[in-house]
Design a protein around this motif. Structure first.
Motif, PDB file in Angstrom:
ATOM      1  N   GLU A  35       0.826  -1.201   0.000  1.00  0.00           N
ATOM      2  CA  GLU A  35       0.000   0.000   0.000  1.00  0.00           C
ATOM      3  C   GLU A  35       0.863   1.255   0.000  1.00  0.00           C
ATOM      4  O   GLU A  35       0.563   2.241  -0.695  1.00  0.00           O
ATOM      5  CB  GLU A  35      -0.926  -0.004   1.219  1.00  0.00           C
ATOM      6  N   LEU A  36       1.969   1.229   0.759  1.00  0.00           N
ATOM      7  CA  LEU A  36       2.871   2.378   0.753  1.00  0.00           C
ATOM      8  C   LEU A  36       3.466   2.576  -0.638  1.00  0.00           C
ATOM      9  O   LEU A  36       3.550   3.714  -1.127  1.00  0.00           O
ATOM     10  CB  LEU A  36       3.978   2.184   1.781  1.00  0.00           C
ATOM     11  N   THR A  37       3.869   1.504  -1.287  1.00  0.00           N
ATOM     12  CA  THR A  37       4.431   1.607  -2.629  1.00  0.00           C
ATOM     13  C   THR A  37       3.417   2.205  -3.595  1.00  0.00           C
ATOM     14  O   THR A  37       3.774   3.017  -4.469  1.00  0.00           O
ATOM     15  CB  THR A  37       4.889   0.227  -3.129  1.00  0.00           C
ATOM     16  N   ARG A  38       2.145   1.825  -3.461  1.00  0.00           N
ATOM     17  CA  ARG A  38       1.113   2.384  -4.332  1.00  0.00           C
ATOM     18  C   ARG A  38       1.032   3.900  -4.170  1.00  0.00           C
ATOM     19  O   ARG A  38       0.932   4.647  -5.162  1.00  0.00           O
ATOM     20  CB  ARG A  38      -0.245   1.750  -4.019  1.00  0.00           C
ATOM     21  N   LEU A  39       1.087   4.379  -2.938  1.00  0.00           N
ATOM     22  CA  LEU A  39       1.027   5.811  -2.688  1.00  0.00           C
ATOM     23  C   LEU A  39       2.298   6.512  -3.176  1.00  0.00           C
ATOM     24  O   LEU A  39       2.248   7.637  -3.694  1.00  0.00           O
ATOM     25  CB  LEU A  39       0.812   6.070  -1.204  1.00  0.00           C
ATOM     26  N   GLU A  40       3.445   5.860  -3.014  1.00  0.00           N
ATOM     27  CA  GLU A  40       4.690   6.435  -3.528  1.00  0.00           C
ATOM     28  C   GLU A  40       4.650   6.538  -5.050  1.00  0.00           C
ATOM     29  O   GLU A  40       5.080   7.553  -5.618  1.00  0.00           O
ATOM     30  CB  GLU A  40       5.878   5.581  -3.083  1.00  0.00           C
ATOM     31  N   ASP A  41       4.158   5.503  -5.710  1.00  0.00           N
ATOM     32  CA  ASP A  41       4.024   5.547  -7.171  1.00  0.00           C
ATOM     33  C   ASP A  41       3.133   6.703  -7.599  1.00  0.00           C
ATOM     34  O   ASP A  41       3.437   7.432  -8.553  1.00  0.00           O
ATOM     35  CB  ASP A  41       3.443   4.235  -7.696  1.00  0.00           C
ATOM     36  N   SER A  42       2.012   6.885  -6.893  1.00  0.00           N
ATOM     37  CA  SER A  42       1.091   7.962  -7.229  1.00  0.00           C
ATOM     38  C   SER A  42       1.753   9.326  -7.056  1.00  0.00           C
ATOM     39  O   SER A  42       1.601  10.218  -7.910  1.00  0.00           O
ATOM     40  CB  SER A  42      -0.161   7.861  -6.346  1.00  0.00           C
ATOM     41  N   ALA A  43       2.507   9.499  -5.965  1.00  0.00           N
ATOM     42  CA  ALA A  43       3.200  10.767  -5.729  1.00  0.00           C
ATOM     43  C   ALA A  43       4.275  11.008  -6.779  1.00  0.00           C
ATOM     44  O   ALA A  43       4.468  12.143  -7.240  1.00  0.00           O
ATOM     45  CB  ALA A  43       3.816  10.770  -4.335  1.00  0.00           C
ATOM     46  N   ALA A  44       4.992   9.960  -7.171  1.00  0.00           N
ATOM     47  CA  ALA A  44       6.029  10.103  -8.192  1.00  0.00           C
ATOM     48  C   ALA A  44       5.416  10.485  -9.537  1.00  0.00           C
ATOM     49  O   ALA A  44       5.959  11.330 -10.266  1.00  0.00           O
ATOM     50  CB  ALA A  44       6.823   8.811  -8.312  1.00  0.00           C
ATOM     51  N   LEU A  45       4.279   9.893  -9.887  1.00  0.00           N
ATOM     52  CA  LEU A  45       3.606  10.250 -11.139  1.00  0.00           C
ATOM     53  C   LEU A  45       3.146  11.711 -11.109  1.00  0.00           C
ATOM     54  O   LEU A  45       3.253  12.423 -12.116  1.00  0.00           O
ATOM     55  CB  LEU A  45       2.415   9.328 -11.377  1.00  0.00           C
ATOM     56  N   ALA A  46       2.636  12.157  -9.960  1.00  0.00           N
ATOM     57  CA  ALA A  46       2.224  13.552  -9.836  1.00  0.00           C
ATOM     58  C   ALA A  46       3.422  14.489  -9.960  1.00  0.00           C
ATOM     59  O   ALA A  46       3.321  15.568 -10.572  1.00  0.00           O
ATOM     60  CB  ALA A  46       1.514  13.772  -8.500  1.00  0.00           C
ATOM     61  N   ALA A  47       4.560  14.081  -9.399  1.00  0.00           N
ATOM     62  CA  ALA A  47       5.774  14.889  -9.512  1.00  0.00           C
ATOM     63  C   ALA A  47       6.228  14.996 -10.959  1.00  0.00           C
ATOM     64  O   ALA A  47       6.627  16.078 -11.426  1.00  0.00           O
ATOM     65  CB  ALA A  47       6.879  14.283  -8.644  1.00  0.00           C
TER      66      ALA A  47
END
Length: 373
Positions: A35-47
């Protein structure tokens, strides 16, 4: 390729609040790695999208997976243990000291021989290779900053001196760089702040204390280790772009060191053979442009004239005036523009909003287009 890009940003971007909460929940065992990785992926895509929309053409993942800019190294090492961070003074503005609890972060120190237990930059590189819409770079803490891992009371048995630790850390960093190049990475940025120990004697005393090597020894060691990493990267792939970033500290809009580049300029610029130097220059704390006279012909200097610490937008006329001033020492075609540092060198980030961050990046891009076309 290094001369193509005149607008750049250093690396980190503000993290979404939900990611910060999730990382704390994971530390408490209340969230799965998946779940943490999913949120990190989402933040990286937004960046990545933020950079694309602002016109930045050299992408990072915003360092979304890191607690601090150093985490790519610190969280990958074996032979270290958590420690209480030694007191380091941080300041805002002209010198207002920031309470320690606002600028603290998790830190480790060497308690045994260093090993490489993980490779988080490989995860970042794989993600960027799949999702970046153009050139991307990997930011890395330089091995020359390994003296931060050495504390006499806990590290002395494994490493009698900081230099002994640095000599063990160097091949680990080189192996990681070579691994990134094998994965197709073509741009690496080494973040090397050890020069602040020479630029600012007060900072050296606060951070390294009585165990600090003398300045000449420290400069020799720092330059030799930084140069060795660059040479290793170029030997593995002569076409790789290698950059080096130097600032005066960046933590919750606070700084830690001050002083111009003159004490290190001749050795740093003359002996560390990077393609690009990203240099803090947003305030008078970094001194003037005169030390740039030592920059070799063809090396790019990315002027960190835009502050990532404050929301106020710089005057474009003033930015252009300062670029013209720097061009007295480095040819205009070999200059570029950036913020002085990232927007979130530590996870909580600097004291501005995502929208203000975007406007800063747009200012960098718009000014670069006006100056260089």
């Amino acid at each position: 390729m290094p001369t193509t890009y005149h607008a750049e940003h250093v690396g980190s971007l503000l993290r979404p609040p939900e990611l910060l909460l999730a990382r704390q929940a994971r530390k408490r065992g209340e969230m799965s790695d998946e779940e943490l990785t999913r949120l990190e992926d989402s933040a990286a895509l937004a960046a990545i999208e933020l950079q694309r929309a602002a016109g930045i053409e050299v992408f990072t993942d915003g360092e979304a997976r890191r607690d601090t800019w150093m985490a790519g190294l610190l969280e990958s090492l074996g032979g270290v243990s958590p420690i209480e961070l030694p007191s380091t003074a941080w300041f805002r503005g002209d010198g207002e000291e920031v309470p320690p609890e606002e600028t603290s972060w998790d830190m480790v120190a060497a308690t045994g021989k260093l090993t490489q237990k993980a490779n988080s930059t490989a995860v970042e590189a794989g993600f960027l290779a799949r999702h970046a819409p153009g050139q991307y770079k990997i930011t890395m803490m330089s091995a020359s900053m390994g003296n931060l891992l050495w504390l006499p009371d806990v590290s002395g048995e494994a490493y009698p001196t900081p230099g002994d630790l640095l000599r063990d850390l160097l091949p680990l960093r080189v192996a990681e760089i070579e691994g990134l190049l094998e994965r197709g990475v073509t741009w690496i940025q080494l973040d090397s702040l050890s020069y602040n120990h020479l630029i600012d004697p007060g900072f050296r005393a606060r951070v390294l204390g009585a165990a600090a090597p003398d300045p000449a020894t420290l400069l020799d060691l720092t330059v030799s280790i930084d140069a060795a990493q660059v040479r290793a990267a170029k030997q593995a792939n002569p076409d790789v772009t290698v950059a080096m970033h130097i600032c005066r500290g960046n933590n919750r809009s606070a700084w830690a060191a001050k002083g111009g580049y003159e004490p290190v300029a001749e050795r740093l610029f003359g002996e560390v053979p990077v393609d690009r130097f990203l240099l803090e220059y947003d305030t008078e704390r970094a001194g003037g442009f005169e030390p740039l006279r030592f920059v070799p012909q063809g090396t790019i200097v990315v002027l960190g004239l835009v502050s990532s610490k404050v929301p106020r937008l710089e005057s474009q006329d003033e930015l252009r005036r300062r670029i013209d001033e720097a061009a007295k020492y480095v040819p205009m075609e070999n200059l570029a523009l950036s913020p002085q540092c990232g927007f979130a060198s530590t996870a909580r980030g600097n004291l501005l909003t995502v929208d203000e961050q975007r406007r800063k990046l747009e200012l960098v891009v718009d000014t670069a287009r006006m100056v260089w076309g």
